[in-house]
Design a protein around this motif. Structure first.
Motif, PDB file in Angstrom:
ATOM      1  N   THR A  29       0.829  -1.206   0.000  1.00 61.47           N
ATOM      2  CA  THR A  29       0.000   0.000   0.000  1.00 61.47           C
ATOM      3  C   THR A  29       0.862   1.253   0.000  1.00 61.47           C
ATOM      4  O   THR A  29       0.611   2.212  -0.739  1.00 61.47           O
ATOM      5  N   ALA A  33       1.208   4.179  -2.956  1.00 62.73           N
ATOM      6  CA  ALA A  33       0.966   5.599  -2.682  1.00 62.73           C
ATOM      7  C   ALA A  33       2.178   6.442  -3.073  1.00 62.73           C
ATOM      8  O   ALA A  33       2.039   7.520  -3.674  1.00 62.73           O
ATOM      9  N   HIS A 274      -1.767   6.526   2.034  1.00 65.58           N
ATOM     10  CA  HIS A 274      -2.723   6.404   0.933  1.00 65.58           C
ATOM     11  C   HIS A 274      -2.641   7.682   0.090  1.00 65.58           C
ATOM     12  O   HIS A 274      -2.386   8.771   0.614  1.00 65.58           O
ATOM     13  N   SER A 275      -2.884   7.542  -1.193  1.00 63.85           N
ATOM     14  CA  SER A 275      -2.695   8.678  -2.089  1.00 63.85           C
ATOM     15  C   SER A 275      -3.977   9.391  -2.500  1.00 63.85           C
ATOM     16  O   SER A 275      -3.959  10.565  -2.845  1.00 63.85           O
TER      17      SER A 275
END
Length: 291
Positions: A29, A33, A274-275
């Motif tokens: 993850t 990101a 997270h992006s």
């Protein structure tokens, strides 16, 4: 250019904050990101450092990989918690050995599970300003520090927080990044009070809310109050995760616009690895056109 020089340009800087993942899934993850956020060419990214140095090896490893495998400028966090001066010197040496020349120097929070009091290592340091001074003796490092617009939980008040930040600048700090901001006025008050005494760029920390329980817990841990207007907007849609996310991005966008309009030198996004929400807020601000 250096990070402090970037912060003194006419355009706002953009930076992103990550934390070292604890699992293979978390690592996947994180790197997804990082790759997505790399495309918008931030001025730098930072990697946090767990209480008591609990993520030390992972922080070094993630920061090293960012420096070696991406186009990003990396800044590693370092805290005084549970570490002797000799141990702190070794960690700084580890960073230098892999080409990391930017460090965010923090006193750090008390380890979880204790009585809540902060106690220095018997052979360590008790203040962030002392860590700044130590790092500056160890080489040509850019050193950042934390700032607290909403009053540090252990502070006697606003004037004390300003004085502490000035002392960090006197010790050699090159820039400051605030805890997450939900009240633009509190950031501007601190920024202006410090600017009246020292030339220290202070970038506000922003966290687009995507999870109401998560942000409430982080607010409690950091001692950063959530203003009632923010709480009302989020709780009005708390039964709808997508609506919480949408409102969280709206709030972050509004705060960012206000602070940039008032001369903030840049924005530091706390991504939680997270992006999506960060990229949405970034896009809403139209900053991609001036990168």
């Amino acid at each position: 250019m250096s990070i402090p020089a970037d912060l003194r340009q006419s355009r706002p800087t953009i930076s992103f904050e990550f934390f070292p993942p604890a699992t293979p899934a978390g690592a996947e993850t994180l790197w997804d990101a990082i790759r997505r956020l790399e495309r918008v060419q931030p001025d730098f990214v930072s990697v946090t450092y767990g209480a008591g140095g609990t993520t030390q090896d992972r922080t070094v490893a993630v920061t090293e990989r960012i420096a070696q495998e991406t186009t990003l400028t990396a800044m590693a966090h370092l805290t005084c918690v549970g570490a002797s001066v000799a141990q702190l010197r070794r960690v700084v040496g580890q960073y230098a050995a892999v080409g990391i020349r930017n460090i965010l120097a923090l006193r750090g929070d008390p380890p979880r599970g204790g009585d809540g009091r902060w106690v220095a290592h018997p052979e360590g340091l008790s203040r962030a300003e002392d860590l700044v001074a130590l790092i500056k003796t160890l080489g040509d490092f850019t050193v950042g520090v934390a700032a607290f617009p909403d009053i540090h939980p252990e502070s006697a008040g606003f004037d004390n927080d300003v004085e502490v930040l000035v002392r960090k600048a006197d010790a050699g700090a090159d820039l400051a990044v605030t805890q997450m901001v939900f009240d633009a006025d509190s950031y501007l008050r601190l920024r202006d009070a410090v600017a009246a005494r020292r030339d220290l760029p202070v970038a506000p920390g922003l966290m687009p809310v995507t999870n109401l329980k998560q942000i409430a817990r982080m607010s409690e841990l950091m001692g950063t109050p959530l203003p009632q207007p923010v709480v009302r907007r989020l709780t009005a849609v708390e039964g709808d995760p997508e609506a919480v996310r949408r409102v969280g991005v709206e709030i972050a966008t509004e705060l960012a616009r206000r602070m940039l309009d008032e001369g903030a030198p840049g924005l530091h996004f706390i991504t939680m690895n997270h992006s999506g929400a960060t990229l949405e807020a970034f896009g809403n601000l139209g900053l991609a056109a001036v990168r």
